[in-house]
Design a protein around this motif. Structure first.
Motif, mmCIF file in Angstrom:
data_model
loop_
_atom_site.group_PDB
_atom_site.id
_atom_site.type_symbol
_atom_site.label_atom_id
_atom_site.label_comp_id
_atom_site.label_asym_id
_atom_site.label_seq_id
_atom_site.Cartn_x
_atom_site.Cartn_y
_atom_site.Cartn_z
ATOM 1 N N ASN A 82 0.809 -1.218 0.000
ATOM 2 C CA ASN A 82 0.000 0.000 0.000
ATOM 3 C C ASN A 82 0.841 1.266 0.000
ATOM 4 O O ASN A 82 0.323 2.365 0.159
ATOM 5 C CB ASN A 82 -0.932 0.001 1.210
ATOM 6 C CG ASN A 82 -1.952 -1.108 1.151
ATOM 7 O OD1 ASN A 82 -2.507 -1.354 0.097
ATOM 8 N ND2 ASN A 82 -2.166 -1.794 2.261
ATOM 9 N N GLY A 83 2.158 1.101 -0.153
ATOM 10 C CA GLY A 83 3.045 2.260 -0.200
ATOM 11 C C GLY A 83 3.390 2.848 1.140
ATOM 12 O O GLY A 83 4.019 3.899 1.209
ATOM 13 N N ASN A 84 3.003 2.170 2.217
ATOM 14 C CA ASN A 84 3.307 2.678 3.547
ATOM 15 C C ASN A 84 4.675 2.188 4.001
ATOM 16 O O ASN A 84 5.047 1.036 3.770
ATOM 17 C CB ASN A 84 2.248 2.215 4.547
ATOM 18 C CG ASN A 84 0.885 2.796 4.237
ATOM 19 O OD1 ASN A 84 0.743 3.993 4.047
ATOM 20 N ND2 ASN A 84 -0.124 1.942 4.164
ATOM 21 N N SER A 85 5.394 3.067 4.658
ATOM 22 C CA SER A 85 6.689 2.674 5.226
ATOM 23 C C SER A 85 6.465 1.789 6.432
ATOM 24 O O SER A 85 5.710 2.131 7.340
ATOM 25 C CB SER A 85 7.480 3.917 5.619
ATOM 26 O OG SER A 85 8.702 3.550 6.207
ATOM 27 N N GLN A 86 7.101 0.609 6.432
ATOM 28 C CA GLN A 86 6.944 -0.341 7.514
ATOM 29 C C GLN A 86 8.302 -0.723 8.074
ATOM 30 O O GLN A 86 9.327 -0.594 7.401
ATOM 31 C CB GLN A 86 6.229 -1.619 7.034
ATOM 32 C CG GLN A 86 4.837 -1.373 6.474
ATOM 33 C CD GLN A 86 3.814 -1.079 7.556
ATOM 34 O OE1 GLN A 86 4.148 -1.007 8.732
ATOM 35 N NE2 GLN A 86 2.568 -0.892 7.157
ATOM 36 N N THR A 87 8.301 -1.207 9.293
ATOM 37 C CA THR A 87 9.516 -1.690 9.943
ATOM 38 C C THR A 87 9.263 -3.093 10.480
ATOM 39 O O THR A 87 8.281 -3.319 11.189
ATOM 40 C CB THR A 87 9.935 -0.774 11.105
ATOM 41 O OG1 THR A 87 10.193 0.534 10.600
ATOM 42 C CG2 THR A 87 11.202 -1.308 11.766
ATOM 43 N N ALA A 88 10.130 -4.020 10.122
ATOM 44 C CA ALA A 88 10.070 -5.374 10.660
ATOM 45 C C ALA A 88 11.194 -5.540 11.672
ATOM 46 O O ALA A 88 12.311 -5.070 11.439
ATOM 47 C CB ALA A 88 10.208 -6.409 9.548
ATOM 48 N N ALA A 101 14.821 -1.334 -5.325
ATOM 49 C CA ALA A 101 14.437 -2.598 -5.945
ATOM 50 C C ALA A 101 13.085 -3.101 -5.452
ATOM 51 O O ALA A 101 12.661 -2.829 -4.331
ATOM 52 C CB ALA A 101 15.500 -3.659 -5.699
ATOM 53 N N THR A 102 12.427 -3.882 -6.325
ATOM 54 C CA THR A 102 11.201 -4.579 -5.974
ATOM 55 C C THR A 102 11.553 -5.916 -5.335
ATOM 56 O O THR A 102 12.486 -6.595 -5.759
ATOM 57 C CB THR A 102 10.340 -4.809 -7.226
ATOM 58 O OG1 THR A 102 9.979 -3.542 -7.775
ATOM 59 C CG2 THR A 102 9.074 -5.595 -6.888
ATOM 60 N N SER A 126 8.848 -3.156 -1.584
ATOM 61 C CA SER A 126 9.994 -2.476 -2.202
ATOM 62 C C SER A 126 10.824 -1.763 -1.157
ATOM 63 O O SER A 126 10.444 -1.687 0.018
ATOM 64 C CB SER A 126 9.513 -1.479 -3.260
ATOM 65 O OG SER A 126 8.668 -0.500 -2.675
ATOM 66 N N ASN A 127 11.969 -1.278 -1.616
ATOM 67 C CA ASN A 127 12.852 -0.462 -0.776
ATOM 68 C C ASN A 127 13.259 -1.196 0.498
ATOM 69 O O ASN A 127 13.321 -0.608 1.584
ATOM 70 C CB ASN A 127 12.187 0.866 -0.403
ATOM 71 C CG ASN A 127 11.841 1.709 -1.609
ATOM 72 O OD1 ASN A 127 11.339 1.198 -2.590
ATOM 73 N ND2 ASN A 127 12.116 2.999 -1.550
ATOM 74 N N LEU A 128 13.578 -2.477 0.398
ATOM 75 C CA LEU A 128 13.908 -3.282 1.566
ATOM 76 C C LEU A 128 15.368 -3.089 1.959
ATOM 77 O O LEU A 128 16.271 -3.353 1.171
ATOM 78 C CB LEU A 128 13.634 -4.760 1.279
ATOM 79 C CG LEU A 128 14.006 -5.757 2.372
ATOM 80 C CD1 LEU A 128 13.229 -5.462 3.655
ATOM 81 C CD2 LEU A 128 13.743 -7.184 1.911
ATOM 82 N N VAL A 129 15.586 -2.635 3.185
ATOM 83 C CA VAL A 129 16.936 -2.424 3.712
ATOM 84 C C VAL A 129 17.014 -3.048 5.101
ATOM 85 O O VAL A 129 16.207 -2.735 5.983
ATOM 86 C CB VAL A 129 17.298 -0.927 3.792
ATOM 87 C CG1 VAL A 129 18.690 -0.751 4.397
ATOM 88 C CG2 VAL A 129 17.249 -0.286 2.406
ATOM 89 N N VAL A 130 17.975 -3.941 5.296
ATOM 90 C CA VAL A 130 18.220 -4.583 6.587
ATOM 91 C C VAL A 130 19.267 -3.784 7.338
ATOM 92 O O VAL A 130 20.309 -3.426 6.766
ATOM 93 C CB VAL A 130 18.697 -6.038 6.399
ATOM 94 C CG1 VAL A 130 19.051 -6.670 7.735
ATOM 95 C CG2 VAL A 130 17.632 -6.856 5.685
ATOM 96 N N SER A 131 19.025 -3.502 8.607
ATOM 97 C CA SER A 131 19.948 -2.711 9.414
ATOM 98 C C SER A 131 20.248 -3.420 10.721
ATOM 99 O O SER A 131 19.371 -4.059 11.307
ATOM 100 C CB SER A 131 19.358 -1.322 9.723
ATOM 101 O OG SER A 131 19.049 -0.627 8.543
ATOM 102 N N ASN A 132 21.486 -3.293 11.168
ATOM 103 C CA ASN A 132 21.866 -3.885 12.449
ATOM 104 C C ASN A 132 22.919 -3.030 13.112
ATOM 105 O O ASN A 132 23.868 -2.583 12.466
ATOM 106 C CB ASN A 132 22.394 -5.304 12.253
ATOM 107 C CG ASN A 132 22.518 -6.070 13.554
ATOM 108 O OD1 ASN A 132 23.497 -6.747 13.800
ATOM 109 N ND2 ASN A 132 21.524 -5.971 14.424
#
Length: 997
Positions: free
Chosen positions: A38-44, A979-980, A917-923
């Motif tokens: 839905n185009g919303n910014s999410q955090t996992a 990226a998708t 989209s726009n998946l970025v993993v951070s640690n």
């Protein structure tokens, strides 16, 4: 949470230089950010992996490491027959945890076979080289007898110390001289041998000489002289504190003035050096104390403060003059902080002292490293007449105990807004601690507005203005007017890594911040998606308060203000001014609009598209029978979109469109109609229909706004049937300790009435035992939202009946699922709601409505991306070959020693049915660890991830700009901002850290 000694540590934004204490639990939790369908910014957020730091043993005795006997001579003492001398010792536990040590001194006989009259060990807690009391810890008088401290002595780890003295009493019958009379072994042995990879015993020796001439002994202590020995001018001495804060200024007085004492800016203390003659004849005594260079040492001698005990109230001349040595006399010299003192004639069994004042410099290091030194002196007669004086003291080969002044840290913190810097830190500093300086933009920041469903993101700067590393606890107070359901969270500077409780005190904190440093953190206030746009200027406010962990009286606050809440970037609804569950970012959990239509006919569903962005945008139109897009409808169903309001009778002739016309921003809207044709052979049912709009060009914030509305179409028929449905099957997410509510429609799809017998919710295997619970509600007002004041908690069909469901009608139910606080990210639990029915009342013997059920699958993640972190231990020397341990990766608890390495692998997977989209993993690199130069072969990788050019698109970086494997780096990211990410695609971050040692 565990105790402070075994603090639970999750990745913190500042490196921790000290060795990891034993039983510290190093935790690591990763995050991933992405844009959902839905185009919303999410955090996992991932699960947490934990490593318990094992205890390792190491210690020294008088700076000597474990060795073989006999060990070095660390003390040489001289005395006459019948005298007692004291040999000081310090045991330092350099391991990372507490251990117990056995301390033994042996009464070794002299070469002629004569032992000491007595050997004893005393506690020396102030390290002044003298017994704390007259009660020994042990004693022996027998030849080759051992004096063993009982019980064994416990010493804290991380440089904890135990000071003791061994007292040697020479026999009164001894005669002549002997150098040495005896050399005595003193040993310390660690009790917990399994902790040590090397030896567990340290051997040192004390050498005691017998003499019939002068024999001198010295004790240096932070303390006042004997009563009656007054300060220069006859007044009082400064308080003799053996610990305290260092001076805060560089202009403190270093020359004696009457009444000199410590102040808030200047710290002074008083030393007394006590010397005695335990020999057989008078002699000349000389000693030297290197207080230090005025520029570099931790202490500065206060000129004019030295007083000899035989001349109370009179300051010694600081320029050597042999004439001062006329018997009985002394000579004294101060040469840039090196104090030299000569007593011309010290009789037998006589004790005297020299007292002086020092300034604790503002450059003194925390602890005792720069504020400890020993007095050197001649152990026997220094010589005749004026050949030995303060200008030429001769050979000073003996040394006293050390007398440490412990420098304590000072704590001061400042919490400011994003613009706060060291140059303007005064603007960010609270006049009243805990009350923000709202007159300054450096302590108050405002975000004009944020769309419903999105976070208001505030950047704060936390300054450590103290002189020692500190951690700052973070809390929020005076939260004003924020919409109900707003969530607040703290993140590292990257805005995605959640801050944690790194010291185990129950409060989220910054992690360690070095003295003089600052740290950026992010505070997010996420507004519920169904929040209506605000009117006027509500100015929602929150005060973020920082509290020093080192000194809880040090607090400072900063204010964050959100000016207003706007609607979602785009809002797709069934009515122009919707107030139902289709308002805000969708889809809702239950249908917003249910249309009834006969098989073989058209039905018209109104749609309104509102553009809340500031830019003019056009939107694509799509339909699906599920929440996954692109989607399909059942075979034979036809859906077309028409401009404006179209009646069902006009649907056949309406012109189909696939995109909207351009819609102006700032709340402009446009109407469209979804025309749905149901095939003639369609059996009776209620069909879910999802409509979606998606911007065809980027909005003002660079995203492509999306919204979805959930509707339903009920198809009728003439046959009398007894059938029912319970829809939909829901997929949702919940945070650990949180809950989610899922709506269901119980619909009689036949022509007869379905009578409810029972309703129940069951959980998947093992969930109940793990702490998951559920509650079933009747949605009394049919709004799809749990209203505890009106909606009814279902008990049973007698107490709170659902009742009859007439043909083509629905009863709405709500299932609330509660996740335990300890639920792991990625864990999925299914809640199944089942409805059973009574037999039909007519015609007699009719088959009852068949039992129906629906599943709510609840996953402990944020959004559709699951994130799992694994770890493995690398025990190879210098942490070589990290790839070799990748086969051992797991999420289970590990144990590891300081110096060993941990390899982390973080896997982000799109478990949804639609691309994100726009998946970025951070640690963030965990506290008590640092990156090492040796890293796994593949640190950043992906599967199935594609950019617009259909090529792999992931990139690795350290968020602080340094290269991967840089020890000073504090955070790592892997992913793509463009990226998708199709369903099933992954992004994997793998890297190695070393536990501090």
């Amino acid at each position: 949470m565990v105790a402070v000694a075994a603090a639970f540590l999750i990745g913190s934004p500042a490196a921790h230089a000290a060795a990891a204490p034993a039983n510290t639990v190093i935790g690591n939790q990763a995050t991933a950010t992405y844009l959902d369908p839905n185009g919303n910014s999410q955090t996992a957020t991932s699960n947490i992996v934990q490593t318990t730091v094992q205890q390792v043993g190491s210690f020294t005795l008088d700076s000597t490491a474990p060795n073989a006997a006999p060990g070095p001579i660390v003390n040489t003492k001289t005395a006459a027959a019948g005298a007692t001398v004291y040999a000081p010792h310090v045991l330092t536990n350099t391991g990372n945890g507490s251990d117990t040590f056995n301390i033994v001194a042996t009464n070794t006989p002299a070469s002629g076979g004569t032992p000491f009259a007595k050997v004893e060990i005393y506690n020396d807690s102030n390290f002044d080289g003298l017994p704390d009391s007259t009660t020994p810890l042990c004693s022996t008088t027998a030849a080759n007898g051992t004096c063993t401290v009982t019980p064994a002595t416990a010493v804290a780890g991380n440089n904890g110390q135990f000071g003791f003295v061994v007292a040697y009493t020479l026999p009164a019958t001894a005669s002549g001289t002997a150098t040495p009379f005896a050399t005595v072994p003193v040993t310390a042995t660690a009790a917990t041998t399994a902790l040590y990879t090397g030896g567990t015993t340290v051997n040192v020796q004390d050498s005691v000489n017998l003499t019939n001439v002068a024999a001198f002994n010295v004790s240096k202590a932070i303390g006042l002289p004997a009563s009656g020995v007054t300060a220069p001018g006859g007044g009082a001495w400064p308080t003799a504190n053996n610990s305290g804060k260092r001076s805060s200024g560089s202009s403190c007085a270093t020359s004696w003035t009457a009444g000199m004492t410590s102040t808030a800016a200047c710290t002074y203390t008083t030393y007394t050096v006590t010397y005695s003659n335990t020999g057989g004849a008078p002699g000349k005594f000389a000693m030297q104390d290197v207080v230090g260079s005025l520029a570099t040492a931790g202490l500065t001698y206060v000129s004019g403060s030295a007083v000899w005990s035989n001349r109370p109230g009179t300051a010694l001349s600081e320029t050597s003059a042999a004439g001062n040595l006329s018997s009985p006399g002394v000579d004294f010299q101060n040469s840039s902080g090196t104090l030299t003192f000569v007593d011309n004639n010290l009789p037998v069994n006589t004790t005297r002292s020299l007292t002086f004042v020092v300034l604790v410099n503002n450059t003194a290091t925390i602890g005792t490293a720069s504020t400890t030194n020993k007095v050197t002196y001649n152990a026997s007669d220094a010589g005749s007449a004026n050949t030995v004086n303060a200008g030429a003291p001769g050979t000073l080969s003996a040394s006293s105990n050390g007398a440490p002044f412990t420098v304590l840290g000072t704590y001061k913190i400042v919490l400011g807004s994003a613009t706060a810097t060291l140059a303007n830190i005064a603007n960010a500093t609270d006049t009243t601690p805990g009350t923000p300086n709202t007159a300054s933009a450096d302590d108050k920041q405002t975000i004009a507005s944020v769309a419903a469903g999105r976070p208001a993101v505030f950047t704060q700067v936390v300054f450590n203005q103290g002189n020692t590393t500190d951690t700052v606890n973070l809390t929020k107070v005076d939260v004003t007017a924020f919409p109900a359901g707003t969530t607040f969270a703290y993140y590292a500077a990257d805005g995605v890594t959640p801050l944690a409780d790194t010291n185990g005190d129950g409060t989220v904190d910054t992690g360690p911040i070095a003295a003089g440093s600052s740290l950026r953190i992010v505070v997010k206030a996420t507004i519920p998606a169904n929040t209506a746009a605000s009117t006027g200027s509500p100015n929602y406010t929150i005060n973020v308060v920082g509290t020093s962990v080192g000194d809880s009286t040090q607090i400072d606050a900063s204010q964050d203000v959100l000016g207003a809440v706007s609607g979602p970037a785009v809002d797709l609804t069934n009515s122009q001014n919707s107030t139902g569950n289709d308002r805000g970012t969708g889809p809702s959990s239950t249908p917003t609009l249910t249309q009834t239509v006969n098989a073989g006919a058209w039905t018209a569903i109104p749609l309104w598209v509102k553009n809340n962005d500031t830019s003019t945008l056009a939107y694509s139109l799509a339909v699906s029978s599920t929440t996954s897009f692109p989607g399909t409808m059942p075979a034979g169903w036809t859906v077309k979109f028409a401009t404006g309001a179209v009646a069902a009778t006009g649907c056949s002739a309406a012109t189909a469109v696939t995109t909207t016309a351009s819609i102006a921003g700032n709340g402009a809207d446009a109407q469209y109609t979804a025309c749905v044709f149901v095939p003639t052979n369609q059996v009776q049912l209620t069909q879910s229909v999802y409509f979606q709009v998606k911007s065809t060009t980027a909005a003002s914030d660079g995203t492509f706004p999306i919204d979805t509305v959930y509707d339903a179409i009920t198809v009728t028929s003439a046959a009398v049937t007894y059938t029912a449905t319970l829809t939909p099957n829901n997929n949702g997410t919940v945070a650990p300790g949180g809950s989610g509510t899922y709506g269901h429609a119980l619909t009689s799809t036949g022509t007869g009435t379905c009578k409810v017998a029972t309703a129940a919710v069951t959980l998947s295997s093992g969930a109940s035992g793990a702490g998951w619970t559920t509650a079933l509600y009747i949605d009394t007002n049919n709004d799809g939202v749990l209203d505890t004041s009106t909606d009814q908690l279902y008990v049973d069909e007698t107490t709170t009946p659902i009742g009859d469901v007439a043909s083509n009608t629905s009863k709405k139910l709500l299932v609330k699922v509660f996740a335990p606080a300890g639920a792991s990210a990625g864990q999925a639990v299914t809640a199944t709601v089942t409805i059973t029915f009574q037999a039909a009342t007519s015609p007699a013997g009719a088959t009852p409505c068949a039992n129906v059920s629906a599943n709510d699958v609840v996953t402990v993640v944020t959004g559709q991306v699951s994130l799992v972190i694994y770890q493995a231990k690398n025990t190879a020397a210098s942490c070589a070959g990290p790839d070799a341990v990748l086969g051992n990766l797991a999420g289970t608890l590990l144990t590891a020693k300081p110096g060993e390495c941990l390899v982390y692998r973080i896997v982000a997977t799109n478990n949804g049915a639609a691309p994100v989209s726009n998946l970025v993993v951070s640690n963030t690199v965990p506290a008590y660890t640092k990156q090492v130069t040796t890293q796994p072969t593949a640190t950043c990788a992906s599967t199935g991830l594609r950019n617009a050019g259909n090529t792999a698109a992931v990139a690795l970086s350290n968020t602080d700009g340094t290269g991967i494997g840089t020890p000073s780096s504090t955070a790592v990211t892997c992913g793509s901002s463009t990226a998708t990410v199709p369903p099933g695609a992954t992004v994997t971050l793998t890297y190695q850290v070393q536990i501090d040692q």
